[in-house]
Design a protein around this motif. Sequence first.
Motif, PDB file in Angstrom:
ATOM      1  N   VAL A 488       0.850  -1.185   0.000  1.00  7.22           N
ATOM      2  CA  VAL A 488       0.000   0.000   0.000  1.00  7.22           C
ATOM      3  C   VAL A 488       0.882   1.231   0.000  1.00  7.22           C
ATOM      4  O   VAL A 488       1.656   1.466   0.936  1.00  7.22           O
ATOM      5  N   PHE A 489       0.786   2.025  -1.071  1.00  5.32           N
ATOM      6  CA  PHE A 489       1.526   3.278  -1.185  1.00  5.32           C
ATOM      7  C   PHE A 489       0.696   4.400  -0.567  1.00  5.32           C
ATOM      8  O   PHE A 489      -0.495   4.556  -0.864  1.00  5.32           O
ATOM      9  N   THR A 490       1.339   5.169   0.304  1.00  6.24           N
ATOM     10  CA  THR A 490       0.640   6.278   0.962  1.00  6.24           C
ATOM     11  C   THR A 490       1.234   7.626   0.613  1.00  6.24           C
ATOM     12  O   THR A 490       0.582   8.653   0.796  1.00  6.24           O
ATOM     13  N   GLU A 491       2.481   7.646   0.134  1.00  6.42           N
ATOM     14  CA  GLU A 491       3.135   8.907  -0.182  1.00  6.42           C
ATOM     15  C   GLU A 491       2.828   9.302  -1.626  1.00  6.42           C
ATOM     16  O   GLU A 491       2.913   8.483  -2.550  1.00  6.42           O
ATOM     17  N   VAL A 492       2.495  10.575  -1.802  1.00  7.46           N
ATOM     18  CA  VAL A 492       2.179  11.090  -3.134  1.00  7.46           C
ATOM     19  C   VAL A 492       3.471  11.222  -3.942  1.00  7.46           C
ATOM     20  O   VAL A 492       4.519  11.594  -3.423  1.00  7.46           O
ATOM     21  N   GLY A 493       3.414  10.896  -5.203  1.00  8.98           N
ATOM     22  CA  GLY A 493       4.565  11.002  -6.089  1.00  8.98           C
ATOM     23  C   GLY A 493       4.791   9.710  -6.838  1.00  8.98           C
ATOM     24  O   GLY A 493       4.041   8.744  -6.705  1.00  8.98           O
ATOM     25  N   CYS A 494       5.842   9.703  -7.656  1.00  6.19           N
ATOM     26  CA  CYS A 494       6.194   8.510  -8.422  1.00  6.19           C
ATOM     27  C   CYS A 494       7.318   7.771  -7.690  1.00  6.19           C
ATOM     28  O   CYS A 494       8.277   8.386  -7.226  1.00  6.19           O
ATOM     29  N   HIS A 495       7.189   6.458  -7.598  1.00  6.32           N
ATOM     30  CA  HIS A 495       8.064   5.654  -6.761  1.00  6.32           C
ATOM     31  C   HIS A 495       8.838   4.639  -7.599  1.00  6.32           C
ATOM     32  O   HIS A 495       8.273   3.967  -8.454  1.00  6.32           O
ATOM     33  N   ASP A 496      10.155   4.515  -7.285  1.00  4.18           N
ATOM     34  CA  ASP A 496      10.958   3.445  -7.855  1.00  4.18           C
ATOM     35  C   ASP A 496      10.622   2.140  -7.129  1.00  4.18           C
ATOM     36  O   ASP A 496      10.357   2.127  -5.931  1.00  4.18           O
ATOM     37  N   VAL A 497      10.681   1.032  -7.866  1.00  2.00           N
ATOM     38  CA  VAL A 497      10.484  -0.291  -7.276  1.00  2.00           C
ATOM     39  C   VAL A 497      11.627  -1.186  -7.742  1.00  2.00           C
ATOM     40  O   VAL A 497      11.916  -1.248  -8.946  1.00  2.00           O
ATOM     41  N   THR A 498      12.278  -1.854  -6.787  1.00  6.06           N
ATOM     42  CA  THR A 498      13.405  -2.736  -7.077  1.00  6.06           C
ATOM     43  C   THR A 498      13.048  -4.157  -6.661  1.00  6.06           C
ATOM     44  O   THR A 498      12.490  -4.368  -5.586  1.00  6.06           O
ATOM     45  N   LEU A 499      13.363  -5.113  -7.526  1.00  2.61           N
ATOM     46  CA  LEU A 499      13.165  -6.530  -7.204  1.00  2.61           C
ATOM     47  C   LEU A 499      14.506  -7.241  -7.278  1.00  2.61           C
ATOM     48  O   LEU A 499      15.222  -7.140  -8.283  1.00  2.61           O
ATOM     49  N   GLU A 500      14.842  -7.936  -6.202  1.00  4.70           N
ATOM     50  CA  GLU A 500      16.022  -8.793  -6.159  1.00  4.70           C
ATOM     51  C   GLU A 500      15.553 -10.242  -6.167  1.00  4.70           C
ATOM     52  O   GLU A 500      14.720 -10.625  -5.356  1.00  4.70           O
TER      53      GLU A 500
END
Length: 703
Positions: A488-500
């Motif tokens: 669940v994203f709560t912060e406004v803006g565009c977010h990077d997502v990293t998968l290892e």
Amino acid sequence: VGDASDGNTCPEVITRTYRIEDDCGNFIEVDQEITINDDIDPAGTAPADVAVQCIGDVPAEDINDVTGVSDNCTANPTVTHVGDVSDNGTCPEIITRTYRIEDDCNNFIEVDQTITINDDTDPTASNPAGITVECATDVPAADPTVVTDAADNCTANPTVTHVGDVSDGNVCDGEVITRTYQVEDDCGNFIEVEQTITIDSYTPTFTLSSTDPTECGFADGTITLSGLDPNTDYDLQYDDPSLGTGVANISFTTNGAGEYIINGLEAGTYSNFIINPSNCPMCDETDNSSINLADPNAPTVDAGTDQTICEGEDVTLTADNPDGANISWNNGVDDGVAFTPNTGTVDYTVTAELAGCVSTDAVTVTVNPLPDVNAGNDIEVCEGEEVILTASGADSYSWDNGVTDGVSFVPTTSGTYTVTGTTLGCENTDELEVVVVNNPEVTFEADNTVGCAPFEVNFVNTTEGDVNSCTYTMADGTQIEGCDISYVFTEVGCHDVTLEVENTSGCVSTTTIEDYICIEDDPIANFSSEPDELTNVINEAEFTNSSVGASTYDWSFGDGGTSISTNPLHEFTIDEDIEDYVVELIAYSDLGCSDTVSAVIPVKEELLFFVPNTFTPDSDDFNETFKPVFTSGFDPQDYTLYIFNRWGELIFESNNTEIGWGGTYGLSSNEIVKEGTYVWKVEFKTKYTDERKVEVGHVNVLR
């Protein structure tokens, strides 16, 4: 008059009575109530904290240790010991001792004294007495009971353990071993004591000398061992060519000069002299030199130079026999014939016999074993990962494929790596497989990439191949284990997502999608209207949209009307049964995030009324009655109409808006007043503000 107590305490109520009396003895009594209630806690100071070594040192409780005891009302507050509470710790253990200070009204405080029990004193003990033994095999096993005087201030029986033995390295040379014991109490305080063990054994040193037999074939040659300890027992072993076994074993005692003579020796080569003290076989010394006893006039023979070869190689022994004597070799060797000896060092003796005289010579052949080269276990590595190949079992190593032993490199493909190990000039090889496993090519997807906060996104790992584990890292640093997750994203803006991703071979790769999930905050819907209330006259309102973060709008005005304008102008359909209209605005952002706000627009009736100035009560059914005509905005339950003649006399009054003046003098009279001008007055209350109004005017009566 007096004070009367109710006899109680905490509180006690005293009724104080006063009498008020006049000169004639008339009086009353009045009471004052005085409440005595002490609700103030006493005061006092806790005893000073105490630190002791042992549980037995903890002092007994003593209420006299509490100082500064006082109270606002009680002269001598009571001090009692409540109890001791341990934290159940050890080294330290903390005991909280509580005292209670209480006044006569049961007001109390509790004060705490902290008692810390912490033994930080080391135990005591003496070093055990040293001992001397003849040989290393005579060194006794460790025995903590040799520490006989261990003691401690708190622990009744400190623990004694064997720490270890340390040698000075002088093996078979008066070696001294320092044996350490640890003495420890229950709190982990400890000391170490040492016992010295001396091993009274030495490696013998000696020299060899000899005398040849006096005649050919005689057995009167000698070999003398010198330099040993006088009058000491030794064991001797050496190679004797006259014995079938080839090895002689002798136990002897040296003379006062530290010598021993081996008698009765025939011509031949005697070698590999090994001597050790009889009481310590492990302390031996070897002299590998050869003693060659020769007969007089014995033929000349030379066995050749010593040789060193590698395991599996052939050797050929050929004696130099210038006198043409009869030649024979021991150990089954034929002169000039190649053979393959076993590993190790062997002395080969050649015997030359001519006319009954014998001479010998020996050559040493050393066969070094091939090194047991071990390249190591096969290796599986991940793409791009460094590998270090380190072989064992030899003195030096050489790898193929450009690899240096013990130096890291990055293999690009799977393959076989061969190492050649060398020891004493002998070589052997071994090999291993290096398997390079490709790193996973990480991919993942989200079910939605844009939304409104809070926004739940489901992520699915789409990496091909066998996956062992996944870890997602969000832009705020949050890490979530799992390959298919929700966040669940709560912060406004565009977010990077990293998968290892880690595959089943342990290879790890990561990928980052920048600005993958974009979150908008909900807009803030807001508006105002002008006017902020409607009437039966003013039924149109202009709305000013003050929403923040929105781009489109839906309006609902409560009367069935709608609009999508930003700032609509709306004309309401006024219904006399509706007092309020609820106007609702839904504001939408570009991503469809919404916020709703509503406001109540009240509808108020305007005060509308008309008062005629003339009426004709002439019984012709037209304009027969005078009354104010109210349309809206007044309270019909609070209404009065007055009619006055020219002299100010009240001639008519009505509290019903439906009943007017019919021109009569009074409500019950049928007599019509004279023509002329009369004064009317209306008193009423407005509908919404409860304001009382009075209106006055004139009306003409015509007949």
